[in-house]
Scaffold this motif. Structure first.
Motif, PDB file in Angstrom:
ATOM      1  N   ARG A 168       0.841  -1.181   0.000  1.00  0.00           N
ATOM      2  CA  ARG A 168       0.000   0.000   0.000  1.00  0.00           C
ATOM      3  C   ARG A 168       0.884   1.242   0.000  1.00  0.00           C
ATOM      4  NH1 ARG A 168      -1.633  -2.477   4.627  1.00  0.00           N
ATOM      5  NH2 ARG A 168      -0.997  -0.600   5.774  1.00  0.00           N
ATOM      6  N   GLU A 169       0.337   2.365  -0.424  1.00  0.00           N
ATOM      7  CA  GLU A 169       1.129   3.586  -0.506  1.00  0.00           C
ATOM      8  C   GLU A 169       1.473   4.175   0.853  1.00  0.00           C
ATOM      9  OE1 GLU A 169       0.005   6.651  -3.161  1.00  0.00           O
ATOM     10  OE2 GLU A 169      -0.417   5.302  -4.843  1.00  0.00           O
ATOM     11  N   ASP A 170       0.769   3.745   1.907  1.00  0.00           N
ATOM     12  CA  ASP A 170       1.084   4.278   3.236  1.00  0.00           C
ATOM     13  C   ASP A 170       2.146   3.455   3.959  1.00  0.00           C
ATOM     14  OD1 ASP A 170      -0.783   2.117   3.519  1.00  0.00           O
ATOM     15  OD2 ASP A 170      -1.076   2.746   5.605  1.00  0.00           O
ATOM     16  N   GLN A 171       2.593   2.371   3.326  1.00  0.00           N
ATOM     17  CA  GLN A 171       3.601   1.524   3.954  1.00  0.00           C
ATOM     18  C   GLN A 171       5.013   2.036   3.649  1.00  0.00           C
ATOM     19  OE1 GLN A 171       2.191  -2.187   2.225  1.00  0.00           O
ATOM     20  NE2 GLN A 171       1.434  -2.882   4.228  1.00  0.00           N
ATOM     21  N   ILE A 172       5.881   1.952   4.649  1.00  0.00           N
ATOM     22  CA  ILE A 172       7.266   2.403   4.503  1.00  0.00           C
ATOM     23  C   ILE A 172       8.111   1.227   4.023  1.00  0.00           C
ATOM     24  CG2 ILE A 172       9.270   3.378   5.699  1.00  0.00           C
ATOM     25  CD1 ILE A 172       7.172   4.462   7.768  1.00  0.00           C
ATOM     26  N   LEU A 173       8.724   1.376   2.872  1.00  0.00           N
ATOM     27  CA  LEU A 173       9.556   0.314   2.310  1.00  0.00           C
ATOM     28  C   LEU A 173      11.021   0.608   2.612  1.00  0.00           C
ATOM     29  CD1 LEU A 173       9.781  -2.292   0.650  1.00  0.00           C
ATOM     30  CD2 LEU A 173       9.853  -0.866  -1.417  1.00  0.00           C
ATOM     31  N   CYS A 174      11.709  -0.379   3.210  1.00  0.00           N
ATOM     32  CA  CYS A 174      13.113  -0.231   3.598  1.00  0.00           C
ATOM     33  C   CYS A 174      13.915  -1.431   3.103  1.00  0.00           C
ATOM     34  CB  CYS A 174      13.262  -0.157   5.122  1.00  0.00           C
ATOM     35  SG  CYS A 174      12.162   1.003   5.947  1.00  0.00           S
ATOM     36  N   ASP A 175      15.227  -1.294   3.170  1.00  0.00           N
ATOM     37  CA  ASP A 175      16.105  -2.421   2.858  1.00  0.00           C
ATOM     38  C   ASP A 175      17.283  -2.397   3.810  1.00  0.00           C
ATOM     39  OD1 ASP A 175      17.404  -0.114   1.422  1.00  0.00           O
ATOM     40  OD2 ASP A 175      18.865  -1.702   1.033  1.00  0.00           O
ATOM     41  N   MET A 222      13.409   0.680  -5.208  1.00  0.00           N
ATOM     42  CA  MET A 222      12.288   0.923  -4.293  1.00  0.00           C
ATOM     43  C   MET A 222      11.468   2.117  -4.744  1.00  0.00           C
ATOM     44  SD  MET A 222      13.639  -0.027  -0.431  1.00  0.00           S
ATOM     45  CE  MET A 222      15.034   1.104  -0.351  1.00  0.00           C
ATOM     46  N   MET A 223      12.143   3.158  -5.226  1.00  0.00           N
ATOM     47  CA  MET A 223      11.446   4.336  -5.734  1.00  0.00           C
ATOM     48  C   MET A 223      10.635   4.007  -6.987  1.00  0.00           C
ATOM     49  SD  MET A 223      11.998   7.055  -3.844  1.00  0.00           S
ATOM     50  CE  MET A 223      11.849   8.476  -4.935  1.00  0.00           C
ATOM     51  N   LYS A 224      11.166   3.149  -7.809  1.00  0.00           N
ATOM     52  CA  LYS A 224      10.511   2.800  -9.074  1.00  0.00           C
ATOM     53  C   LYS A 224       9.278   1.934  -8.858  1.00  0.00           C
ATOM     54  CE  LYS A 224      11.407   0.489 -13.506  1.00  0.00           C
ATOM     55  NZ  LYS A 224      12.444  -0.195 -14.345  1.00  0.00           N
ATOM     56  N   TYR A 225       9.376   0.972  -7.943  1.00  0.00           N
ATOM     57  CA  TYR A 225       8.316  -0.025  -7.809  1.00  0.00           C
ATOM     58  C   TYR A 225       7.369   0.221  -6.630  1.00  0.00           C
ATOM     59  CZ  TYR A 225      11.081  -2.567 -11.235  1.00  0.00           C
ATOM     60  OH  TYR A 225      11.765  -2.932 -12.378  1.00  0.00           O
ATOM     61  N   LEU A 277      12.827   4.356   2.611  1.00  0.00           N
ATOM     62  CA  LEU A 277      13.941   4.634   3.511  1.00  0.00           C
ATOM     63  C   LEU A 277      14.993   3.526   3.368  1.00  0.00           C
ATOM     64  CD1 LEU A 277      15.205   6.257   5.903  1.00  0.00           C
ATOM     65  CD2 LEU A 277      13.969   4.700   7.441  1.00  0.00           C
ATOM     66  N   GLY A 278      16.135   3.887   2.773  1.00  0.00           N
ATOM     67  CA  GLY A 278      17.234   2.935   2.711  1.00  0.00           C
ATOM     68  C   GLY A 278      17.922   2.852   4.060  1.00  0.00           C
ATOM     69  N   LEU A 279      18.266   1.630   4.477  1.00  0.00           N
ATOM     70  CA  LEU A 279      18.954   1.414   5.748  1.00  0.00           C
ATOM     71  C   LEU A 279      20.166   0.510   5.532  1.00  0.00           C
ATOM     72  CD1 LEU A 279      15.890   0.694   8.086  1.00  0.00           C
ATOM     73  CD2 LEU A 279      17.243   2.790   8.021  1.00  0.00           C
ATOM     74  N   PRO A 327      17.025   8.479   3.530  1.00  0.00           N
ATOM     75  CA  PRO A 327      15.615   8.808   3.282  1.00  0.00           C
ATOM     76  C   PRO A 327      15.456   9.307   1.850  1.00  0.00           C
ATOM     77  CG  PRO A 327      16.661  10.514   4.604  1.00  0.00           C
ATOM     78  CD  PRO A 327      17.679   9.439   4.434  1.00  0.00           C
ATOM     79  N   GLN A 328      14.589   8.635   1.088  1.00  0.00           N
ATOM     80  CA  GLN A 328      14.487   8.959  -0.334  1.00  0.00           C
ATOM     81  C   GLN A 328      13.143   9.564  -0.714  1.00  0.00           C
ATOM     82  OE1 GLN A 328      17.318   8.536  -1.840  1.00  0.00           O
ATOM     83  NE2 GLN A 328      16.770   9.196  -3.896  1.00  0.00           N
ATOM     84  N   ARG A 329      12.091   9.149  -0.059  1.00  0.00           N
ATOM     85  CA  ARG A 329      10.774   9.747  -0.323  1.00  0.00           C
ATOM     86  C   ARG A 329       9.992   9.864   0.983  1.00  0.00           C
ATOM     87  NH1 ARG A 329       7.924   6.156  -3.710  1.00  0.00           N
ATOM     88  NH2 ARG A 329       8.710   7.140  -5.621  1.00  0.00           N
ATOM     89  N   ASP A 330       9.410  11.030   1.213  1.00  0.00           N
ATOM     90  CA  ASP A 330       8.565  11.302   2.370  1.00  0.00           C
ATOM     91  C   ASP A 330       9.307  10.989   3.677  1.00  0.00           C
ATOM     92  OD1 ASP A 330       6.498  11.981   3.974  1.00  0.00           O
ATOM     93  OD2 ASP A 330       5.077  10.496   3.201  1.00  0.00           O
ATOM     94  N   GLU A 331      10.373  11.744   3.897  1.00  0.00           N
ATOM     95  CA  GLU A 331      11.216  11.502   5.073  1.00  0.00           C
ATOM     96  C   GLU A 331      10.434  11.608   6.374  1.00  0.00           C
ATOM     97  OE1 GLU A 331      15.414  13.183   7.022  1.00  0.00           O
ATOM     98  OE2 GLU A 331      14.666  13.977   5.107  1.00  0.00           O
ATOM     99  N   SER A 332       9.485  12.506   6.425  1.00  0.00           N
ATOM    100  CA  SER A 332       8.728  12.700   7.670  1.00  0.00           C
ATOM    101  C   SER A 332       7.930  11.454   8.053  1.00  0.00           C
ATOM    102  CB  SER A 332       7.785  13.894   7.531  1.00  0.00           C
ATOM    103  OG  SER A 332       6.836  13.680   6.491  1.00  0.00           O
ATOM    104  N   ALA A 333       7.508  10.684   7.041  1.00  0.00           N
ATOM    105  CA  ALA A 333       6.705   9.490   7.324  1.00  0.00           C
ATOM    106  C   ALA A 333       7.516   8.422   8.047  1.00  0.00           C
ATOM    107  CB  ALA A 333       6.144   8.921   6.017  1.00  0.00           C
TER     108      ALA A 333
END
Length: 377
Positions: free
Chosen positions: A170-177, A189-192, A198-200, A220-226
């Motif tokens: 979902r778009e509200d989920q934070i994707l990390c690695d 992650m940004m593409k898909y 958030l890269g870790l 942090p790559q997109r929506d850092e505040s989230a």
């Protein structure tokens, strides 16, 4: 002094040693009590200000009592390390920084790194779902309630896993690695994924006992505040956060990891080729060579897949390693030609590059080597 007097003096020393042990036990008991007091508060696992106070006060008291410089600091650092380990081994539940509902999914969570973070998340009140290559049938169910999704798989399959995972997010989920390469992984992650990214990169291995003072790189790559709550969660667990851009990270890791691991691998491989008596090398070694040999042995005690993935993860790594090998050929010319002047000039140029850090390294490494010598059997 007679033998009897010597024995009496030694008995007094033994009594003092027993008192020291008793006092150390009392201190650890008080640390456990403090841990319980901190439970479920916003107090972090590691307080740098408190540590500095303890060390400075200890050294000040030592100076007043004419105790050799550094002795009390050495003891207190060891005691503090045990205190941090005690925090990690208790049921102390670090507060959950995500105040809204949401679980954690770790893809590849059955690996060493995944298990470490699963334990920390669970101790902070999160529900954690982990699965590997055999658990994809359960992924849709796990992801229903997830707020944080972490990919923790080998570098060479990370992008493929992100592709496979993306339709379920979902778009509200934070994707990390958790990979040691950020550029292509963050791009994937940004593409898909359309939500926060958030890269870790945890800068430690799965053998650590605590996250206290361990470095975690955040990209942090997109929506850092989230994802700010997640970074704060890492801080609360005691991690030192180093925020940087993906390219900046990868350039540094080419040196810190790929080049360093390659040179360690090559040295170990060369030792195997000439096959000296390893026990004899160890018995003859100075503290600094013993330390170097220990670091080589440490690498070969671990998973070769991990190191091959890191070293071979990018063309940039290859180019850097090729440049390193070429520099060795150039440095060899000093030895072949017995060029003392050229060697000295190069040596001093490098010293100038290291600047003040050379003296800092000399002093700090001396302390490490002294401890290593003390432990030699």
């Amino acid at each position: 002094m007679s033998i009897k007097e010597l024995e009496q003096t030694r008995e007094q020393i033994d009594e003092i040693d027993a008192k020291l042990v008793s006092l150390l036990k009392q201190r650890l008991d008080l640390v456990a009590e403090a841990t319980e007091i901190k439970k479920d508060t916003d107090y972090p696992a590691f307080d740098k200000t408190r540590e500095s106070y303890v060390l400075q006060r200890g050294e000040s008291l030592a100076k007043e009592s004419s105790v050799p410089e550094g002795l009390v600091t050495d003891i207190l650092r060891r005691v503090l390390r045990e205190s941090y380990r005690l925090n990690s081994n208790t049921s102390f539940s670090y507060p959950r920084t995500l105040k809204t509902p949401g679980d954690v999914v770790i893809v590849g969570g059955n690996g060493g790194m995944g298990r470490i973070f699963a334990s920390y998340f669970e101790n902070s009140g999160y529900k954690v779902f982990s699965f590997g290559h055999r658990g994809w049938d359960k992924a849709p169910e796990y992801l229903k309630t997830a707020k944080i999704v972490i990919v923790s798989v080998p570098i060479d399959i990370t992008v493929d896993v992100i592709k496979q995972l993306s339709p379920l997010l979902r778009e509200d989920q934070i994707l990390c690695d958790f990979t040691s390469v950020k550029g292509p992984i963050v791009d994937a992650m940004m593409k898909y994924h359309k939500g926060p990214v958030l890269g870790l990169h945890p800068m430690f291995g799965p053998d650590v006992k605590s996250l206290i003072k361990q470095v975690v790189v955040t990209v942090p790559q997109r929506d850092e505040s989230a994802s700010a709550f997640l970074v704060e969660q890492l801080r609360l667990w005691g991690a030192q956060i180093c925020k940087c851009k993906a390219l900046e990270h990868d350039r540094a890791m080419s040196i810190i990891q790929a080049l360093r691991h390659f040179s360690t691998f090559s040295y170990g491989n060369f030792l195997k080729t000439i096959s000296p008596d390893l026990n004899k090398l160890i018995s003859l070694s100075s503290p600094i060579y013993r330390l170097e040999l220990m670091m080589v042995g440490r690498l070969f005690a671990q998973d070769p897949r991990l190191y091959s993935d890191i070293i071979m993860s990018s063309e940039d790594n290859l180019r850097l390693i090729e440049a390193f090998v070429e520099s060795l050929r150039q440095d060899l010319e000093y030895v072949k030609n017995r060029d003392y002047e050229g060697f000295t000039k190069a040596f001093l140029n490098v010293r100038e590059y290291f600047s003040d850090f050379a003296q800092v390294a000399f002093k700090e490494s001396g302390s490490i080597l002294a401890k290593l010598q003390d432990e030699r059997s």
